[in-house]
Scaffold this active site. Structure first.
Site, PDB file in Angstrom:
ATOM      1  N   ALA A 153       0.862  -1.188   0.000  1.00 47.54           N
ATOM      2  CA  ALA A 153       0.000   0.000   0.000  1.00 47.54           C
ATOM      3  C   ALA A 153       0.900   1.240   0.000  1.00 47.54           C
ATOM      4  CB  ALA A 153      -0.965   0.005   1.185  1.00 47.54           C
ATOM      5  N   LEU A 154       1.807   1.250  -0.944  1.00 48.58           N
ATOM      6  CA  LEU A 154       2.907   2.220  -0.920  1.00 48.58           C
ATOM      7  C   LEU A 154       2.442   3.646  -1.205  1.00 48.58           C
ATOM      8  CD1 LEU A 154       5.643   0.129  -2.773  1.00 48.58           C
ATOM      9  CD2 LEU A 154       5.120   0.223  -0.334  1.00 48.58           C
ATOM     10  N   HIS A 155       3.101   4.580  -0.541  1.00 47.40           N
ATOM     11  CA  HIS A 155       2.848   5.999  -0.750  1.00 47.40           C
ATOM     12  C   HIS A 155       4.201   6.711  -0.841  1.00 47.40           C
ATOM     13  CE1 HIS A 155       3.866   6.209   3.463  1.00 47.40           C
ATOM     14  NE2 HIS A 155       2.814   5.498   3.813  1.00 47.40           N
ATOM     15  N   HIS A 169       7.048   5.702   1.642  1.00 50.73           N
ATOM     16  CA  HIS A 169       7.814   4.502   1.277  1.00 50.73           C
ATOM     17  C   HIS A 169       8.772   4.816   0.126  1.00 50.73           C
ATOM     18  CE1 HIS A 169       3.914   2.636   2.750  1.00 50.73           C
ATOM     19  NE2 HIS A 169       4.796   2.004   3.507  1.00 50.73           N
ATOM     20  N   GLN A 210       3.034  -9.584  13.303  1.00 52.67           N
ATOM     21  CA  GLN A 210       3.196  -8.308  14.008  1.00 52.67           C
ATOM     22  C   GLN A 210       1.862  -7.603  14.275  1.00 52.67           C
ATOM     23  OE1 GLN A 210       5.573  -6.554  10.704  1.00 52.67           O
ATOM     24  NE2 GLN A 210       4.510  -4.658  11.214  1.00 52.67           N
TER      25      GLN A 210
HETATM   26  P1  AMP Z   1       4.994  -0.050   6.540  1.00 49.72           P
HETATM   27  O1  AMP Z   1       4.670  -0.524   5.161  1.00 49.72           O
HETATM   28  O2  AMP Z   1       3.937   0.812   7.140  1.00 49.72           O
HETATM   29  O3  AMP Z   1       5.455  -1.172   7.436  1.00 49.72           O
HETATM   30  O4  AMP Z   1       6.228   0.918   6.393  1.00 49.72           O
HETATM   31  C1  AMP Z   1       7.401   0.499   5.742  1.00 49.72           C
HETATM   32  C2  AMP Z   1       8.491   1.498   6.002  1.00 49.72           C
HETATM   33  O5  AMP Z   1       8.112   2.769   5.494  1.00 49.72           O
HETATM   34  C3  AMP Z   1       8.771   1.677   7.500  1.00 49.72           C
HETATM   35  O6  AMP Z   1      10.171   1.769   7.697  1.00 49.72           O
HETATM   36  C4  AMP Z   1       8.082   2.964   7.793  1.00 49.72           C
HETATM   37  O7  AMP Z   1       8.653   3.660   8.895  1.00 49.72           O
HETATM   38  C5  AMP Z   1       8.284   3.740   6.506  1.00 49.72           C
HETATM   39  N1  AMP Z   1       7.305   4.815   6.402  1.00 49.72           N
HETATM   40  C6  AMP Z   1       5.955   4.729   6.518  1.00 49.72           C
HETATM   41  N2  AMP Z   1       5.388   5.949   6.444  1.00 49.72           N
HETATM   42  C7  AMP Z   1       6.401   6.834   6.283  1.00 49.72           C
HETATM   43  C8  AMP Z   1       6.471   8.259   6.151  1.00 49.72           C
HETATM   44  N3  AMP Z   1       5.384   9.020   6.186  1.00 49.72           N
HETATM   45  N4  AMP Z   1       7.692   8.825   6.008  1.00 49.72           N
HETATM   46  C9  AMP Z   1       8.813   8.066   6.001  1.00 49.72           C
HETATM   47  N5  AMP Z   1       8.818   6.719   6.115  1.00 49.72           N
HETATM   48  C10 AMP Z   1       7.630   6.107   6.257  1.00 49.72           C
END
Ligand code: AMP
Length: 282
Positions: A32-34, A37, A61
């Site tokens: 669900a990348l933004h 990421h 988790q």
């Molecule tokens: P997730 O898919 O939510 O597990 O996030 C994957 C990685 O992306 C983790 O290291 C998060 O800390 C990082 N991440 C998520 N949101 C942000 C953001 N707004 N800014 C920077 N890194 C992010």
């Protein structure tokens, strides 16, 4: 860009790259990348020859079954964003591939995991340590990239890497925000339009508290943040802790640390949002 589902295949591709002397970077994600990421991916691409992005919604988790079941899964869209960002391999394993048997490992992650998110999401950091250590064993990256949005998670991963003696450099990357300040998160899509308008209050209040902190005690800053956000009936602060940014332990006075960081979790309606802010040394 190659999309790889099997551990064995990824290991074979990466050992060929390593034989050619290539340096490998890893960005672990749940998809669900933004743009948050993608900022990690861009940094990984810039600093390594090979960029591996894992997309895996890790069941171990999640301490909330509903959260796991409703977590957005958008692999095709994710790949469409990763290719132009310069990613070399997308690793998208099934749950059976990652966990052919249940992972029974219990990590003792010590004080960094025993505060804030630790007691409030039982088993969460253990699950993070399980999946990230597995990814490190599979990919053997030179560097791995994590966002400071999940500030405590980085400290937990550093602790795990130290305990296991893994030869990987952990790189922390700044929080990416919307124009109104809201930290980007896959969970923001769950906010109703009305709550979406209110959510920036979190980042706005944290920013204001940094400007006010000189001349205020730690407790005064803490209370200012909690009271300001709680004034909105749709917002409820679960915790706000001002901690030493290395140990995650709460500080009583500014002189307790050279690296004060405020970490917050807020329920905006029923959506749990996290954010954090760095204070100046006082
Ligand atoms: P997730 O898919 O939510 O597990 O996030 C994957 C990685 O992306 C983790 O290291 C998060 O800390 C990082 N991440 C998520 N949101 C942000 C953001 N707004 N800014 C920077 N890194 C992010």
């Amino acid at each position: 860009m190659k999309v790889v589902n099997r551990i064995e295949d990824l290991k074979r591709f990466l050992s060929q790259e390593r034989e050619k002397g290539k340096h490998i970077g890893l960005v672990p994600t749940m998809g669900a990348l933004h743009a948050g990421h993608l900022s990690l991916v861009k940094r990984c691409v810039a600093e390594n020859d090979i960029c591996v992005v894992s997309v895996f919604v890790n069941p171990t988790q999640f301490n909330d079954k509903h959260d796991l079941e409703t977590y957005p899964r958008t692999l095709d869209k994710d790949c469409a964003l990763l290719e132009p960002a310069g990613c070399t391999y997308v690793f998208a394993p099934s749950v059976e591939e990652m966990y052919p048997e249940p992972d029974t490992r219990v990590f003792d992650l010590g004080p960094v995991a025993s505060v804030m998110e630790g007691p409030r999401r039982p088993g969460h950091f253990n699950g993070v340590a399980q999946v990230v250590s597995k990814l490190f064993y599979i990919v053997e990256p030179d560097r791995a990239y994590f966002g400071e949005k999940d500030f405590q998670q980085i400290a937990v991963i550093r602790e795990m890497v130290k305990q296991l003696g893994l030869p990987v450099q952990i790189v922390d990357c700044p929080i990416c925000r919307e124009e109104d300040g809201l930290a980007l998160s896959s969970r923001n899509t769950r906010l109703s339009p009305e709550l979406r308008k209110k959510a920036p209050l979190i980042a706005k209040t944290l920013k204001e508290s940094v400007a006010k902190a000189a001349g205020m005690s730690v407790k005064e800053v803490h209370d200012f943040v909690v009271n300001t956000i709680n004034q909105d009936p749709d917002m409820e602060v679960e915790y706000y802790e001002i901690v030493d940014g290395n140990t995650m332990q709460p500080i009583q006075k500014w002189s307790d640390t050279d690296y004060p960081v405020g970490c917050i979790t807020v329920y905006c309606g029923d959506v749990r949002l996290i954010d954090n802010v760095k204070y100046n040394k006082q």
